[in-house]
Design a protein around this motif. Structure first.
Motif, PDB file in Angstrom:
ATOM      1  N   VAL A  74      20.320   6.984 -40.014  1.00  0.00           N
ATOM      2  CA  VAL A  74      20.195   8.413 -39.770  1.00  0.00           C
ATOM      3  C   VAL A  74      20.990   8.787 -38.526  1.00  0.00           C
ATOM      4  O   VAL A  74      20.963   8.065 -37.521  1.00  0.00           O
ATOM      5  N   CYS A  75      21.684   9.915 -38.584  1.00  0.00           N
ATOM      6  CA  CYS A  75      22.449  10.376 -37.431  1.00  0.00           C
ATOM      7  C   CYS A  75      22.056  11.808 -37.084  1.00  0.00           C
ATOM      8  O   CYS A  75      21.667  12.599 -37.950  1.00  0.00           O
ATOM      9  N   ILE A  99      23.014  11.531 -43.003  1.00  0.00           N
ATOM     10  CA  ILE A  99      22.860  10.101 -43.298  1.00  0.00           C
ATOM     11  C   ILE A  99      24.232   9.452 -43.356  1.00  0.00           C
ATOM     12  O   ILE A  99      25.130   9.933 -44.058  1.00  0.00           O
ATOM     13  N   LYS A 100      24.405   8.379 -42.615  1.00  0.00           N
ATOM     14  CA  LYS A 100      25.655   7.632 -42.639  1.00  0.00           C
ATOM     15  C   LYS A 100      25.585   6.601 -43.770  1.00  0.00           C
ATOM     16  O   LYS A 100      24.558   5.923 -43.924  1.00  0.00           O
ATOM     17  N   VAL A 156      31.868   6.644 -35.733  1.00  0.00           N
ATOM     18  CA  VAL A 156      33.255   6.983 -36.027  1.00  0.00           C
ATOM     19  C   VAL A 156      33.277   8.099 -37.078  1.00  0.00           C
ATOM     20  O   VAL A 156      32.482   8.095 -38.029  1.00  0.00           O
ATOM     21  N   SER A 157      34.191   9.062 -36.896  1.00  0.00           N
ATOM     22  CA  SER A 157      34.178  10.270 -37.719  1.00  0.00           C
ATOM     23  C   SER A 157      35.605  10.683 -38.070  1.00  0.00           C
ATOM     24  O   SER A 157      36.491  10.646 -37.211  1.00  0.00           O
ATOM     25  N   ASP A 170      28.923  14.396 -44.497  1.00  0.00           N
ATOM     26  CA  ASP A 170      28.821  12.974 -44.835  1.00  0.00           C
ATOM     27  C   ASP A 170      30.155  12.327 -45.186  1.00  0.00           C
ATOM     28  O   ASP A 170      30.394  11.159 -44.862  1.00  0.00           O
ATOM     29  N   LYS A 171      31.033  13.063 -45.852  1.00  0.00           N
ATOM     30  CA  LYS A 171      32.287  12.445 -46.272  1.00  0.00           C
ATOM     31  C   LYS A 171      33.178  12.081 -45.083  1.00  0.00           C
ATOM     32  O   LYS A 171      34.036  11.200 -45.203  1.00  0.00           O
ATOM     33  N   GLY A 172      32.977  12.722 -43.935  1.00  0.00           N
ATOM     34  CA  GLY A 172      33.743  12.352 -42.747  1.00  0.00           C
ATOM     35  C   GLY A 172      33.047  11.339 -41.879  1.00  0.00           C
ATOM     36  O   GLY A 172      33.607  10.872 -40.883  1.00  0.00           O
ATOM     37  N   LYS A 173      31.830  10.959 -42.250  1.00  0.00           N
ATOM     38  CA  LYS A 173      31.033  10.049 -41.430  1.00  0.00           C
ATOM     39  C   LYS A 173      30.782   8.700 -42.083  1.00  0.00           C
ATOM     40  O   LYS A 173      30.381   7.754 -41.399  1.00  0.00           O
ATOM     41  N   GLY A 174      30.966   8.617 -43.395  1.00  0.00           N
ATOM     42  CA  GLY A 174      30.521   7.435 -44.107  1.00  0.00           C
ATOM     43  C   GLY A 174      31.598   6.502 -44.598  1.00  0.00           C
ATOM     44  O   GLY A 174      31.333   5.640 -45.448  1.00  0.00           O
TER      45      GLY A 174
END
Length: 282
Positions: A74-75, A99-100, A156-157, A170-174
């Motif tokens: 969780v972020c 959520i990562k 990282v993002s 989420d798509k930029g975090k996962g």
């Protein structure tokens, strides 16, 4: 205690740092360092071991993330007022939760892979809160009773993916490798005040982030309580609590982003340091 896991990916063994800073192998006493070990009194038994009797981990051994991949990674977004300001965002009235992806979870010294087509991969040093007891609808006053300890997370993002490609963050975090975690799980007894920790990040030796957890908008207690109202937190889960200012997207007038061949180094007082090399996706 400072606990860690060492060995190749998928075959990590538990370890512990002794009082002299020597890394010791703990696998004879603890086959697996996971959420179950945090929840069943194992930490108390480990504390009674004579660490000098344990074998030394070989110099240069890989350190993995301190726990296996969590059920919930969780972020919290925009949790430092000065970071919100540098990104041009309003201060949130309630914690922003995302959520990562589990596939982002990686070791503290493993390479970070810049995705194909990425032009805005960014860094974020964050305090990670490790859950030690299942947490559902936890009162703020009881929140720390559900915390096993703390760790470093690099959230990282990819900023274009996060903010200009539609949908959620989420798509930029996962992306794969976008969640370096560790090297240590530092137990709660060694961190008397999680709201008084310096944290920093350097890119190629240049200090970019300098902050302290006291400037969080929502501290550890309210965050654990808040998240538990929406997500059943399991032992071994991690909450990454947001980042202070100094990220690449906040640099004015021209934001700066990562490219292959760079080095990120980051740390939090009392929790150790991590370092990653950036590489291009195959």
């Amino acid at each position: 205690m400072k606990l860690f896991r060492h060995g190749s990916v998928g075959a990590e063994k538990p370890g512990i740092l002794d009082r002299d800073g020597v890394r010791r192998d703990l696998s004879a006493h603890l086959p697996v360092l996971d959420g179950a070990a945090l929840a069943d009194g194992t930490l108390e038994r480990i504390a009674a071991i004579d660490l000098s009797s344990l074998p030394v981990v070989p110099e240069g051994a890989r350190l993995g993330a301190p726990l296996p991949r969590p059920v919930n990674f969780v972020c919290i977004g925009l949790n430092y007022a000065d970071h919100a300001a540098e990104t041009g965002a309003a201060i949130p009235k309630e914690p922003i939760i995302f959520i990562k992806a589990g596939s982002a979870y990686s070791g503290p010294f493993d390479d970070v892979v810049i995705p194909r087509g990425s032009t805005e991969t960014d860094w974020e040093v964050e305090l990670g809160v490790v859950i030690g007891r299942e947490a559902r609808y936890v009162a703020e006053a009881d929140a720390l009773d559900h915390v096993a300890g703390y760790c470093i997370v690099n959230d990282v993002s990819e900023r274009e993916y996060q903010t200009r490609r539609g949908g959620t963050w989420d798509k930029g975090k996962g992306c794969p490798t976008f969640g370096p975690t560790g090297p240590y799980l530092v137990t709660r007894d060694e961190v008397p005040d999680p709201q008084a920790l310096d944290l920093w990040c350097e890119i190629d030796g240049k200090r970019m982030q300098n902050g302290n957890t006291r400037t969080m908008i929502f501290g550890v207690r309210p965050l654990v309580s808040y998240v538990s109202q929406f997500i059943a937190l399991m032992p071994g889960d991690i909450i990454a609590t947001g980042t202070p200012p100094g990220v690449g997207m906040g640099i004015k007038p021209n934001p700066v982003f990562l490219r292959a061949g760079q080095t990120m180094k980051l740390g939090i007082a009392g929790l150790g340091e991590q370092m990653q090399r950036t590489v291009a996706a195959a």
